[in-house]
Design an enzyme around this catalytic site. Structure first.
Site, PDB file in Angstrom:
ATOM      1  N   ASN A  70       0.870  -1.176   0.000  1.00 64.55           N
ATOM      2  CA  ASN A  70       0.000   0.000   0.000  1.00 64.55           C
ATOM      3  C   ASN A  70       0.910   1.231   0.000  1.00 64.55           C
ATOM      4  O   ASN A  70       1.480   1.585   1.025  1.00 64.55           O
ATOM      5  CB  ASN A  70      -0.885  -0.038   1.254  1.00 64.55           C
ATOM      6  CG  ASN A  70      -1.809   1.156   1.341  1.00 64.55           C
ATOM      7  OD1 ASN A  70      -1.750   2.068   0.522  1.00 64.55           O
ATOM      8  ND2 ASN A  70      -2.655   1.171   2.348  1.00 64.55           N
ATOM      9  N   ARG A  85      -2.668  -2.096  -3.332  1.00 66.52           N
ATOM     10  CA  ARG A  85      -3.845  -1.254  -3.148  1.00 66.52           C
ATOM     11  C   ARG A  85      -3.713  -0.077  -4.109  1.00 66.52           C
ATOM     12  O   ARG A  85      -2.690   0.619  -4.101  1.00 66.52           O
ATOM     13  CB  ARG A  85      -3.906  -0.744  -1.718  1.00 66.52           C
ATOM     14  CG  ARG A  85      -5.025   0.247  -1.540  1.00 66.52           C
ATOM     15  CD  ARG A  85      -4.953   0.916  -0.190  1.00 66.52           C
ATOM     16  NE  ARG A  85      -6.056   1.844  -0.048  1.00 66.52           N
ATOM     17  CZ  ARG A  85      -5.950   3.032   0.537  1.00 66.52           C
ATOM     18  NH1 ARG A  85      -4.791   3.434   1.010  1.00 66.52           N
ATOM     19  NH2 ARG A  85      -6.984   3.814   0.630  1.00 66.52           N
ATOM     20  N   HIS A 121     -12.624   3.188   0.300  1.00 64.65           N
ATOM     21  CA  HIS A 121     -12.629   2.120   1.318  1.00 64.65           C
ATOM     22  C   HIS A 121     -13.374   0.877   0.809  1.00 64.65           C
ATOM     23  O   HIS A 121     -13.881   0.078   1.600  1.00 64.65           O
ATOM     24  CB  HIS A 121     -13.327   2.555   2.632  1.00 64.65           C
ATOM     25  CG  HIS A 121     -12.684   3.693   3.360  1.00 64.65           C
ATOM     26  ND1 HIS A 121     -13.426   4.712   3.931  1.00 64.65           N
ATOM     27  CD2 HIS A 121     -11.402   3.969   3.625  1.00 64.65           C
ATOM     28  CE1 HIS A 121     -12.616   5.573   4.516  1.00 64.65           C
ATOM     29  NE2 HIS A 121     -11.368   5.145   4.340  1.00 64.65           N
ATOM     30  N   ARG A 128     -11.181  15.723   8.091  1.00 61.80           N
ATOM     31  CA  ARG A 128     -11.963  16.154   6.919  1.00 61.80           C
ATOM     32  C   ARG A 128     -13.364  16.590   7.348  1.00 61.80           C
ATOM     33  O   ARG A 128     -13.970  15.960   8.214  1.00 61.80           O
ATOM     34  CB  ARG A 128     -12.093  15.017   5.906  1.00 61.80           C
ATOM     35  CG  ARG A 128     -10.787  14.609   5.252  1.00 61.80           C
ATOM     36  CD  ARG A 128     -11.069  13.637   4.108  1.00 61.80           C
ATOM     37  NE  ARG A 128      -9.860  12.984   3.669  1.00 61.80           N
ATOM     38  CZ  ARG A 128      -9.666  11.663   3.681  1.00 61.80           C
ATOM     39  NH1 ARG A 128     -10.622  10.839   4.101  1.00 61.80           N
ATOM     40  NH2 ARG A 128      -8.540  11.142   3.263  1.00 61.80           N
ATOM     41  N   GLU A 159      -8.019  -5.140   5.267  1.00 61.55           N
ATOM     42  CA  GLU A 159      -7.875  -4.835   3.847  1.00 61.55           C
ATOM     43  C   GLU A 159      -6.723  -5.614   3.226  1.00 61.55           C
ATOM     44  O   GLU A 159      -6.798  -6.030   2.069  1.00 61.55           O
ATOM     45  CB  GLU A 159      -7.684  -3.324   3.664  1.00 61.55           C
ATOM     46  CG  GLU A 159      -8.981  -2.568   3.911  1.00 61.55           C
ATOM     47  CD  GLU A 159      -8.787  -1.081   4.163  1.00 61.55           C
ATOM     48  OE1 GLU A 159      -8.397  -0.724   5.289  1.00 61.55           O
ATOM     49  OE2 GLU A 159      -9.020  -0.280   3.253  1.00 61.55           O
TER      50      GLU A 159
END
Ligand code: AMP
Length: 400
Positions: A7, A91, A180, A241, A385
Site C-alpha cells: 500500500n 492497493r 474504502h 476532513r 484490507e
C-alpha cells in the site's frame, strides 16, 4: 503461496507478507518519510519485536528493495529467497469507472490507472510508483491491482450522480465513486458469514469509521450507495476532513479569511472534522474520548456532531434499501470506541435496535453487540484490507 501486499502513499509504503494458505501474516511493516530526511523502515516479523532501520530512502524503489532485504534477512527474515513470493497485490486508490473489480497488472492496466490520476492526484501516482518499483526488483512476478473504488461501481446512477450539469459527468467524470471499497466488501461479506445468511439475501450498512470514514449500503452483496464521493472529502465528519457541507462555504471562507482556493481545500481536508470541531484538540478519538469523559466541551461537541452524522446516514441508507438487517462498525474508531458506537445506536430505537452494553464494551474484536431481541443485528467486525487484497491476488493469479 506467499503474497506481498503493498500500500503505497506519496512518502510511505505499508506492506504485509501473507501466506495465502493459512492466511497468516508472516511479516509486516512500514517505510516512512520516503524521499524526505529521516526515512526509516519499521519491520515486524511474526512473533518477534519490531526492528527499526533508519536509513536513507530517496525513492520508492529503494524502499521496496529494503523491504525485500528485510524479508530475506538471514536472521530476521521470514523467507530464504525472493522466489518464495508468488505474487504481489497492490492497493490502488482510484480506478474511476474503468475498474469494477481487481485486475492483473499489465501495460494496458497501467495506462488506465494513469488516466485516473487526475481523480486522485495524491494517491494514484504513488501507487504507480510502487508498482514500477516492484516490476524493476521482481520482474516476472505477477502483480494485481485492488481498487478502493471498485466495490462501489455497482451503485445505480441515481446514487452516483450529483445534481450538476450532466456534461460535467460525461466530459469530466464528475460523479460519486466512493472509497474504502476493499474494507466495505470484506466487512459486509464477513457479516453474512457471522450471521449465517447468504450475502445475496442481506441488507447491510457498513460504518467504516477510521481516520477517514465512510458508510455504505450493501444490498444482496452489492454496494448501492456510499458516503464518499468524487474524493474522500464527502460524507462523514472525519478525523480532519469536513465531510458534507454547503459548497458555498468555500467561497465565503475564501473571502472572509482571505484564503486561496487551495488553502480552503487544505482546511477542509486537514484542519476540519473532529479536529476542527474540538478547537484543534485532537483528531484522535482516544484523546477526544478522554476529553468527553472529563466533561470537556470540545470532546462533547466533536462526539455529538460526529455520531449524529453517522446516525443520519444510517437512516438514509435504511431508506435506500427499504430496511436493513445489520449495521456493522469497523476501522480504528468503529472497532475500538464503545462510546461512539453507543451514541450512534442511541438514535436507532426506531429501527428496533437494542444494544447489549456489556458486549459493546469490547474493543478490537469480532462481536455481535445487539441483544437477541434486537430487530436489526449490530456487529463489530475488524476490517482486514490486506487479507482482502491477498485473497483477490490469489483469486486472479491462481494459488499454485
Ligand atoms: P484507521 O484509520 O482505521 O487506522 O483508524 C485510526 C483512528 O482510530 C485513530 O486516529 C483513532 O482516532 C482511532 N482509534 C484507534 N484506537 C482507538 C481506541 N482504542 N479507542 C478509540 N479510538 C481509537
Amino acid at each position: 503461496m506467499n503474497i506481498l501486499v503493498i500500500n503505497c502513499g506519496s512518502s510511505s509504503l505499508k506492506f504485509q507478507l501473507i501466506d495465502s494458505d493459512s492466511e497468516q501474516v508472516k511479516a509486516k511493516g512500514l517505510c516512512e518519510r520516503i524521499g524526505i530526511d529521516g526515512s526509516r523502515l519499521v519491520y515486524t516479523p511474526a512473533g518477534k519485536d519490531k526492528i527499526v532501520n533508519e536509513t536513507p530512502m530517496p525513492d520508492h524503489s529503494k524502499a521496496v528493495s529494503l523491504v525485500l532485504e528485510a524479508l530475506t534477512d538471514p536472521e530476521n527474515g521470514v523467507i530464504s529467497d525472493l522466489s518464495e513470493i508468488g505474487a504481489i497485490g497492490h492497493r490502488v486508490v482510484h480506478g474511476g469507472e474503468k475498474f469494477s473489480t481487481s485486475v492483473v497488472i499489465d501495460d494496458a492496466v497501467l495506462e488506465a490507472v494513469k488516466e485516473c490520476n487526475d481523480l486522485a492526484p495524491l494517491h494514484n501516482p504513488a501507487n504507480l510508483i510502487g508498482i514500477a518499483a516492484c516490476t524493476k526488483l521482481m520482474p516476472g512476478v505477477p502483480q494485481v491491482a485492488v481498487f478502493d473504488t471498485a466495490f462501489h461501481q455497482t451503485m445505480p446512477e441515481k446514487a452516483y450522480l450529483y445534481g450538476l450539469p450532466y456534461r460535467y459527468y460525461t466530459e469530466h467524470k464528475v460523479r460519486r465513486y466512493g472509497f474504502h471499497g476493499t474494507s466495505h466488501s470484506y466487512v459486509s461479506g464477513r457479516t453474512a458469514e457471522i450471521l449465517g445468511v447468504p450475502a445475496d439475501k442481506l441488507k447491510v450498512i457498513v460504518c467504516h469509521l477510521g481516520n477517514g470514514a465512510s458508510v455504505s449500503a450493501v444490498m444482496n452483496g452489492k454496494c448501492v450507495d456510499t458516503s464518499m464521493g468524487l474524493t474522500p472529502l464527502e460524507g462523514m465528519i472525519m478525523g480532519t476532513r469536513s465531510g458534507d457541507m454547503d459548497p458555498a462555504i468555500i467561497e465565503y471562507i475564501a473571502n472572509t479569511e482571505k484564503l486561496s482556493l487551495s488553502e480552503v481545500m487544505k482546511v477542509l481536508n486537514k484542519e476540519s472534522g473532529v479536529f476542527g470541531l474540538s478547537g484543534g484538540l485532537s483528531s484522535d478519538f482516544r484523546d477526544l474520548e478522554k476529553a468527553y469523559n472529563e466533561g470537556k466541551v470540545e470532546g462533547k461537541r466533536a462526539f455529538e456532531a460526529y455520531s449524529y452524522r453517522v446516525a443520519k446516514y444510517i437512516g438514509a441508507y435504511t431508506a435506500a434499501m427499504n430496511g436493513t438487517d445489520a449495521i456493522v462498525f469497523t476501522a480504528g474508531v468503529g472497532e475500538n470506541d464503545p462510546l461512539i458506537r453507543s451514541m450512534i445506536c442511541d438514535y436507532l430505537g426506531y429501527l428496533g435496535v437494542s444494544i447489549d452494553e456489556e458486549a459493546n464494551k469490547k474493543r478490537g474484536e469480532e462481536v455481535v453487540i445487539s441483544t437477541k431481541d434486537s430487530k436489526v443485528s449490530v456487529l463489530v467486525v475488524p476490517t482486514n484490507e490486506e487479507l482482502a487484497i491477498a485473497r483477490e491476488t490469489v483469486r486472479l493469479v491462481g494459488g499454485a
